[in-house]
Scaffold this motif. Structure first.
Motif, PDB file in Angstrom:
ATOM      1  N   GLU A  72      45.797  52.884  39.983  1.00 37.62           N
ATOM      2  CA  GLU A  72      45.742  53.477  38.509  1.00 37.62           C
ATOM      3  C   GLU A  72      46.382  52.713  37.621  1.00 37.62           C
ATOM      4  O   GLU A  72      48.007  53.150  37.757  1.00 37.62           O
ATOM      5  CB  GLU A  72      45.657  54.729  38.261  1.00 37.62           C
ATOM      6  CG  GLU A  72      44.966  55.146  36.541  1.00 37.62           C
ATOM      7  CD  GLU A  72      44.896  56.682  36.698  1.00 37.62           C
ATOM      8  OE1 GLU A  72      44.544  57.220  35.568  1.00 37.62           O
ATOM      9  OE2 GLU A  72      45.542  57.268  36.885  1.00 37.62           O
ATOM     10  N   ASN A  89      45.910  58.044  28.719  1.00 36.67           N
ATOM     11  CA  ASN A  89      46.103  56.226  27.918  1.00 36.67           C
ATOM     12  C   ASN A  89      45.667  56.260  26.745  1.00 36.67           C
ATOM     13  O   ASN A  89      45.996  55.229  26.206  1.00 36.67           O
ATOM     14  CB  ASN A  89      44.112  56.366  27.714  1.00 36.67           C
ATOM     15  CG  ASN A  89      42.951  57.324  27.390  1.00 36.67           C
ATOM     16  OD1 ASN A  89      43.394  58.232  27.575  1.00 36.67           O
ATOM     17  ND2 ASN A  89      42.135  56.979  27.204  1.00 36.67           N
ATOM     18  N   VAL A 119      45.265  56.019  44.402  1.00 38.07           N
ATOM     19  CA  VAL A 119      44.354  56.667  44.524  1.00 38.07           C
ATOM     20  C   VAL A 119      43.018  56.386  45.637  1.00 38.07           C
ATOM     21  O   VAL A 119      42.987  55.903  46.584  1.00 38.07           O
ATOM     22  CB  VAL A 119      42.613  55.946  43.682  1.00 38.07           C
ATOM     23  CG1 VAL A 119      41.807  56.819  43.511  1.00 38.07           C
ATOM     24  CG2 VAL A 119      43.487  56.111  42.022  1.00 38.07           C
ATOM     25  N   GLU A 134      38.978  49.771  38.841  1.00 35.27           N
ATOM     26  CA  GLU A 134      39.506  49.831  37.501  1.00 35.27           C
ATOM     27  C   GLU A 134      38.673  49.644  36.919  1.00 35.27           C
ATOM     28  O   GLU A 134      38.131  50.528  35.623  1.00 35.27           O
ATOM     29  CB  GLU A 134      40.614  48.984  38.002  1.00 35.27           C
ATOM     30  CG  GLU A 134      41.274  49.755  36.413  1.00 35.27           C
ATOM     31  CD  GLU A 134      40.969  48.483  35.004  1.00 35.27           C
ATOM     32  OE1 GLU A 134      41.536  48.906  33.719  1.00 35.27           O
ATOM     33  OE2 GLU A 134      39.985  48.241  34.928  1.00 35.27           O
ATOM     34  N   ALA A 137      36.305  53.159  36.453  1.00 35.66           N
ATOM     35  CA  ALA A 137      36.378  53.785  35.589  1.00 35.66           C
ATOM     36  C   ALA A 137      36.652  54.068  34.589  1.00 35.66           C
ATOM     37  O   ALA A 137      36.838  55.401  33.470  1.00 35.66           O
ATOM     38  CB  ALA A 137      38.382  53.672  35.928  1.00 35.66           C
ATOM     39  N   TYR A 259      41.258  54.934  30.481  1.00 34.30           N
ATOM     40  CA  TYR A 259      40.524  56.189  31.170  1.00 34.30           C
ATOM     41  C   TYR A 259      41.725  57.058  30.953  1.00 34.30           C
ATOM     42  O   TYR A 259      42.652  56.988  30.637  1.00 34.30           O
ATOM     43  CB  TYR A 259      40.539  55.920  32.692  1.00 34.30           C
ATOM     44  CG  TYR A 259      40.977  54.158  33.215  1.00 34.30           C
ATOM     45  CD1 TYR A 259      41.985  54.314  33.593  1.00 34.30           C
ATOM     46  CD2 TYR A 259      41.055  52.845  33.563  1.00 34.30           C
ATOM     47  CE1 TYR A 259      43.191  53.245  33.374  1.00 34.30           C
ATOM     48  CE2 TYR A 259      41.030  51.846  33.486  1.00 34.30           C
ATOM     49  CZ  TYR A 259      42.479  52.079  33.691  1.00 34.30           C
ATOM     50  OH  TYR A 259      42.743  50.420  33.994  1.00 34.30           O
ATOM     51  N   ARG A 266      40.692  63.498  37.736  1.00 39.11           N
ATOM     52  CA  ARG A 266      40.312  61.520  36.729  1.00 39.11           C
ATOM     53  C   ARG A 266      39.252  60.557  37.219  1.00 39.11           C
ATOM     54  O   ARG A 266      38.299  61.005  38.160  1.00 39.11           O
ATOM     55  CB  ARG A 266      41.707  60.813  37.945  1.00 39.11           C
ATOM     56  CG  ARG A 266      43.215  61.397  37.782  1.00 39.11           C
ATOM     57  CD  ARG A 266      44.419  60.523  38.568  1.00 39.11           C
ATOM     58  NE  ARG A 266      44.194  60.464  39.699  1.00 39.11           N
ATOM     59  CZ  ARG A 266      44.675  59.486  40.837  1.00 39.11           C
ATOM     60  NH1 ARG A 266      45.611  59.123  39.344  1.00 39.11           N
ATOM     61  NH2 ARG A 266      44.843  59.747  41.731  1.00 39.11           N
ATOM     62  N   PHE A 268      39.624  57.772  36.982  1.00 43.40           N
ATOM     63  CA  PHE A 268      39.691  57.161  38.635  1.00 43.40           C
ATOM     64  C   PHE A 268      39.330  57.620  40.087  1.00 43.40           C
ATOM     65  O   PHE A 268      38.310  56.701  40.804  1.00 43.40           O
ATOM     66  CB  PHE A 268      40.776  56.326  38.234  1.00 43.40           C
ATOM     67  CG  PHE A 268      41.617  54.765  39.158  1.00 43.40           C
ATOM     68  CD1 PHE A 268      41.198  54.514  39.730  1.00 43.40           C
ATOM     69  CD2 PHE A 268      42.186  54.873  37.545  1.00 43.40           C
ATOM     70  CE1 PHE A 268      41.887  53.067  39.364  1.00 43.40           C
ATOM     71  CE2 PHE A 268      41.768  53.054  37.117  1.00 43.40           C
ATOM     72  CZ  PHE A 268      41.764  52.141  38.163  1.00 43.40           C
TER      73      PHE A 268
END
Length: 316
Positions: A72, A89, A119, A134, A137, A259, A266, A268
């Protein structure tokens, strides 16, 4: 030499492989397996936004012990109300903590990241494909904002990586998904991921994934009265709203950025889990793979959609 490695930097507006010192200091060392060329990388390079950092915010690799991980690439200050609520974010500090933009990213032999960036990948997910976590997400986060349900009819405007990952996430949820795409390769990928032909019946949720005024107008046109437009596209030159359709239909427009974290965890982590359930996604949208030393060719291919490119990946 053991104290230098290869990294992709922006030199005179072009993606260039440079020899740079191997990163040292605090953090988790990740040997890069895959790094995707994002449309944002192309725009930032063209606009001169990239500083003296290694490019690449879509990447995955292996820890020193061999475990495969996605990364992430953002973090906030961790202390403000936004961060504590999971909206890092939106934290102003995030601007200075984006791997590949405001600090070194993943288009390199290896990279040091803060521990929270790591992750773990589910069993069966190859790190060479996990640069897709990515963009997945981004779709997961956006759909969480609009409350995706399997009984909704979803349309996606734009057949690039973000459009395809949004399509895949919506189809995984059980939605009927239509796709509006410009290029044949995008249409073919969408069909592999479960897209069905668009119909005249308006859609409950329309994902705008192209980042253009015409795409936003198309989204408003096919959205049902009282429906929702989820904006996943990036508007680098401003946004012109289709005011009449938005007003007359009372459409809700939901902009989404990157995200974060919600009650379910999360975005992610949810995206990594989704990739494990989408075994066809990598073959459908990773259209080109290049060695790191061919980064100039990779960026040129990614910029030429007529080449059939969707996701172009560098593999150190």
């Amino acid at each position: 030499m053991d104290d230098v490695m290869r990294a992709v930097r922006c030199v005179d507006g072009r993606a260039t492989v440079a020899e740079v010192p191997v990163p040292v200091g605090e953090g988790v060392r990740i040997k890069t397996a895959s790094a995707g060329v994002c449309g944002s990388d192309l725009h930032m390079m063209e606009l001169g936004f990239l500083g003296p950092f290694t490019v690449g915010h879509e990447f995955a690799g292996w820890l020193d012990d061999g475990r495969p991980v996605a990364v992430e690439p953002i973090r906030g200050c961790g202390a403000c109300g936004l961060c504590r609520a999971g909206h890092y974010n939106r934290c102003p500090a995030t601007v200075g903590e984006v791997a590949g933009v405001s600090r070194d990213g993943g288009m390199a032999d290896e990279v040091l990241m803060w521990p929270e960036a790591v992750v773990p990948l589910p069993a069966g997910v190859d790190a060479r494909d996990a640069c897709l976590v990515e963009p997945l997400a981004i779709a997961v986060h956006g759909f969480a904002m609009v409350g995706l349900r399997g009984d909704l009819r979803v349309a996606v405007i734009g057949g690039g990586t973000i459009g395809q990952t949004a399509l895949a996430v919506a189809a995984l949820a059980g939605c009927e998904v239509g796709l509006v795409a410009r290029h044949d390769a995008q249409k073919e990928a969408g069909a592999r991921l479960g897209a069905v032909p668009m119909t005249e019946e308006p859609y409950d949720v329309v994902v705008e994934a192209a980042g253009t005024t015409s795409a936003l107008a198309d989204a408003a046109r096919v959205c049902r009265p009282g429906g929702t437009i989820l904006v996943l596209g990036t508007y680098w030159e401003g946004m012109e709203l289709p005011g009449m359709d938005l007003s007359m239909k009372e459409i809700t427009v939901v902009p989404s950025s990157m995200y974060g974290r919600s009650g379910a965890g999360r975005d992610f982590d949810l995206a990594a889990a989704a990739l494990a359930r989408l075994p066809d996604l990598p073959d459908a949208i990773i259209t080109h793979r290049f060695p790191l030393d061919a980064c100039a060719d990779a960026f040129a291919t990614a910029a030429d959609r007529s080449s059939g490119a969707i996701k172009v990946v560098l593999e150190p």
